[in-house]
Scaffold this motif. Structure first.
Motif, short mmCIF file in Angstrom:
data_model
loop_
_atom_site.label_atom_id
_atom_site.label_comp_id
_atom_site.label_asym_id
_atom_site.label_seq_id
_atom_site.Cartn_x
_atom_site.Cartn_y
_atom_site.Cartn_z
N THR A 9 0.85 -1.18 0.00
CA THR A 9 0.00 0.00 0.00
C THR A 9 0.89 1.24 0.00
O THR A 9 2.04 1.19 0.46
N PRO A 10 0.39 2.34 -0.50
CA PRO A 10 1.18 3.58 -0.44
C PRO A 10 1.63 3.91 0.99
O PRO A 10 2.74 4.42 1.18
N GLU A 11 0.81 3.58 1.96
CA GLU A 11 1.18 3.88 3.35
C GLU A 11 2.41 3.07 3.76
O GLU A 11 3.33 3.59 4.40
N ARG A 12 2.40 1.80 3.39
CA ARG A 12 3.54 0.96 3.76
C ARG A 12 4.82 1.47 3.08
O ARG A 12 5.88 1.57 3.70
N ALA A 13 4.71 1.79 1.79
CA ALA A 13 5.89 2.27 1.07
C ALA A 13 6.35 3.61 1.62
O ALA A 13 7.55 3.87 1.73
N ALA A 14 5.37 4.44 2.00
CA ALA A 14 5.72 5.77 2.52
C ALA A 14 6.61 5.64 3.75
O ALA A 14 7.59 6.38 3.91
#
Ligand SMILES: Nc1nc2c(c(=O)[nH]1)N[C@H]1C(S)=C(S)[C@@H](COP(=O)(O)OP(=O)(O)OC[C@H]3O[C@@H](n4cnc5c(=O)[nH]c(N)nc54)[C@H](O)[C@@H]3O)O[C@H]1N2
Ligand SMILES: Nc1nc2c(c(=O)[nH]1)N[C@H]1C(S)=C(S)[C@@H](COP(=O)(O)OP(=O)(O)OC[C@H]3O[C@@H](n4cnc5c(=O)[nH]c(N)nc54)[C@H](O)[C@@H]3O)O[C@H]1N2
Ligand SMILES: [Mo]
Length: 663
Positions: free
Chosen positions: A248-253
């Motif tokens: 998810t974008p959150e994890r990558a962020a």
């Protein structure tokens, strides 16, 4: 990469002026600050113009002039003695790119060292990681013609400092922009290219694969793939989708330091704009997971089908295109080795090779040309330690007394580009260049090919292949191009240069399909789908908490070349250790303060430069200065990691951890 077209004005046998060739379609008459003073480089009083024999301690740099016959006889005697005692594999040839000419980069040397039955090298300091990563997805070393960038709507300059390292491409980017293209730069450093971007995305070093997995998460989730292209021309979509669903974008962020919102926007913009063009070069390959980064990057235009459009796709080195008309395999004459085994040693780990006491036979004769490994290989202290060995005989062919040449037992004087005829394949555009000799070599300098012919004679070899002339070598390697036009104009476009690569969806793999999942990688014990693996530098360490990047920073240097000349080094800033204000403050360092940059491999003494170009936890030191030009400060590769990349045989220079102290 730019392999410019140029014209030399000669008066009475002396070169007096060198200018860009205005007719060259790519470099368009512009030379860069490296090459603008090339004529001064040719006639520099510092130039080596005769053979030299060591007359002091190794590394001290004290030599006496010798005749060619004396120097050749000494080298032949030492080489024969070593081969008789230990076998041919005790000889190691080490050559980097030199002037990148077809003959001078690598041709007759292959035959001479095959005849000796020498060791060979594998891997490279530059390019093989990006290539091998890209090949894992596309099956081809080719990438999109960089000049097609003018037709892009959306341009991503990913891990490349175009305005510094590839400056002749910049006008094409400006042209695209004048037609409305958006320019995005992705780099852990706010470079001079990032300064000119419409949007600068700054991931933490080495985390791009996480960023790209999250982009693919968004692209698949939001149904932004080119479904037909994916269905017809790829393999492994389901497996890739299963991998990216967790990204998810959150994890990558959290991993890469780019906000989830920005990742969402970037993914949607990239997939939504057609054509969207990714330009990358080398910097991002210098990492433990460098090949994976490029393998993953090549999946982006594959998912969106951006290959189909002129102005889309992905451009890295385009050197492989030249295989259509330049067949350098004609230089190989392996049969000269008469079936003797030829051990492969890692090119990038010269220090380890030279100091490895278990290596049988150890390397006792080293030939170096076209490179400056003391400064350009990682872990320089180990390289120096190896070069200091009493039982090692080192032969260097050079134009200047580099930090490497100082360790030589014999130095041969090398000709420069304007003194020798050659053909010049490029890696940043699709024009084959013709380089006519403008002047005779200064002093007793000779082209590399002539050096290898002379060495073959001195060794007492008689096979005619060892003595082929330059003209004959060129004629045998070129095919399918108009040589007359090449000689007359100085360049010809490659026959297929107008092709939009992979636009028909036919990739270079065995199945013709792009490998979103790769059974080949799996069979080599590597992840079959793009996978993020955290690097040692991202993990960090308590003792050495700062990540050190060491990219090219200077417009007047070509790696380490030029930096010792008056129009170059003294006109550049540095070296220095650059860091953000908070990292400096935490160490009580002001701008300009003397600092020690330290890790388990070495130490440098440098002034601090506080800037807003770097995130917290990351420092940068420019690459390219010679030791001799610095007052005891050392060279940046004293500190860099010599760990191999995941695959592709490159170096993880940028996965280096350091601590900085007040000096
Ligand atoms: N003026 C000048 N021009 C040159 C050269 C030179 O020495 N001086 N050298 C020539 C040579 S040999 C080469 S190979 C090319 C290289 O050309 P480039 O690849 O453009 O240059 P580099 O400086 O190696 O690296 C480019 C960028 O990669 C970034 N980078 C490092 N790690 C990462 C990462 O994990 N992710 C991302 N996204 N970016 C990362 C660095 O911060 C750097 O800004 O330049 C050529 N041109
Ligand atoms: N820390 C760090 N290290 C790096 C990099 C980095 O970004 N950071 N970049 C890496 C990269 S991308 C590269 S390409 C390498 C470059 O590594 P090298 O190729 O070792 O470095 P150069 O400074 O380009 O050295 C070329 C030498 O060849 C000589 N030469 C040029 N033409 C000829 C010729 O025709 N004949 C002979 N005999 N000699 C010739 C020049 O005088 C010069 O000394 O460095 C790598 N090292
Ligand atoms: Mo390079």
């Amino acid at each position: 990469p730019d392999s410019c077209g140029w014209q030399v004005t000669v008066e009475g046998g002396v070169a007096v002026k060198m200018r860009g060739n205005p007719a060259h379609p790519y470099s368009a008459g512009e030379l860069c600050p490296k090459v603008n003073h090339f004529v001064e480089r040719v006639y520099s009083p510092k130039r080596i113009t005769t053979p030299l024999v060591r007359d002091g301690a190794k590394g001290e740099g004290v030599f006496r002039a010798a005749t060619w016959s004396e120097a050749l006889a000494l080298v032949a005697q030492k080489t024969h003695e070593a081969i008789n005692k230990y076998g041919g594999e005790t000889v190691l040839p080490w050559s980097s790119a030199g002037n990148q000419g077809l003959l001078q980069m690598s041709s007759l040397d292959r035959r001479l060292f095959a005849r000796m039955g020498s060791s060979v090298t594998t891997g490279a300091l530059c390019g093989s990681v990006a290539k091998n990563g890209f090949v894992a997805t596309t099956g081809s070393g080719r990438s999109t013609n960089p000049m097609h960038i003018v037709d892009a709507e959306y341009i991503v300059l990913w891990g490349t400092n175009t305005r510094l390292t590839n400056r002749h491409l910049w006008p094409f980017i400006e042209e695209a922009r004048s037609k409305g293209a958006k320019v995005v730069v992705v780099d852990p450093i706010r470079t001079i290219t990032a300064d000119e971007a419409d949007w600068f995305i700054q991931p933490f070093p080495g985390t791009d694969t996480a960023l790209m997995l999250a982009m693919m998460h968004v692209i698949i989730r939001d149904e932004l793939c080119d479904d037909d292209f994916v269905a017809q021309h790829t393999e492994g979509f389901a497996e890739l989708a299963a991998e990216v669903v967790q990204w998810t974008p959150e994890r990558a962020a959290a991993e890469c330091g780019v906000s989830a919102d920005d990742i969402e926007t970037f993914a949607r913009e990239y997939a939504g704009a057609q054509p969207a063009f990714i330009r990358t070069m080398i910097g991002a390959e210098h990492r433990e997971n460098g090949a994976m980064l490029f393998r993953t990057m090549a999946c982006l235009p594959t998912l969106t089908g951006s290959w189909k459009h002129r102005g889309g796709g992905l451009s890295r080195s385009v050197g492989s295109w030249f295989n259509d008309c330049v067949d350098d395999s004609v230089f190989d004459f392996e049969h000269l080795a008469q079936g003797k085994p030829r051990r492969a040693l890692p090119f990038t780990q010269l220090g380890q090779v030279l100091t490895d006491t278990c290596l049988t036979p150890s390397v006792t004769v080293l030939y170096v040309w076209n490179g400056n490994p003391v400064l350009t290989c990682p872990n320089s202290a180990l390289t120096r330690e190896g070069l200091l060995r009493d039982d090692l005989f080192t032969v260097v062919s050079e134009q200047f007394l580099t930090d490497t040449a100082k360790y030589a037992d014999v130095i041969f004087p090398a000709a420069m580009q304007i003194e020798q005829r050659d053909v010049v394949p490029a890696w940043g555009h699709l024009y084959l260049g013709w380089n006519e000799a403008a002047i005779a070599p200064v002093g007793e300098c000779v082209p590399n090919t002539e050096l290898f012919r002379r060495l073959a004679t001195a060794m007492g070899y008689t096979e005619p292949e060892l003595f082929e002339s330059d003209d004959s070598l060129i004629a045998s390697a070129l095919h399918g191009i108009d040589i007359e036009q090449l000689q007359r104009d100085g360049f010809v476009p490659l026959p297929n240069s107008d092709e939009v690569l992979f636009s028909d969806g036919i990739f270079g793999t065995a199945s013709g399909k792009a490998q979103l999942m790769s059974t080949d990688l799996a069979s080599r014990g590597l992840p079959s789908v793009p996978t993020y693996v955290q690097s040692s530098s991202r993990k960090g360490s308590a003792e050495f908490p700062l990540v050190m990047l060491t990219p090219k920073q200077h417009t007047r240097f070509l790696n380490t070349s030029y930096s010792h000349l008056p129009q170059h080094g003294p006109r550049e800033e540095g070296p220095y250790v650059e860091m953000c204000a908070s990292d400096a403050a935490a160490r009580g360092l002001d701008n300009g303060a003397a600092a020690r940059v330290v890790n388990e491999r070495g130490e440098m003494l440098l002034p601090v430069k506080i800037s807003t170009r770097l995130p917290e936890g990351v420092v940068a030191v420019p690459f390219g200065w010679w030791d001799a030009s610095l007052v005891n400060s050392g060279n940046v590769n004293d500190l860099t990691s010599d760990a191999h990349t995941d695959w592709g045989g490159g170096v993880s220079y940028h996965d280096t951890l350091v601590q900085v102290f007040s000096a």
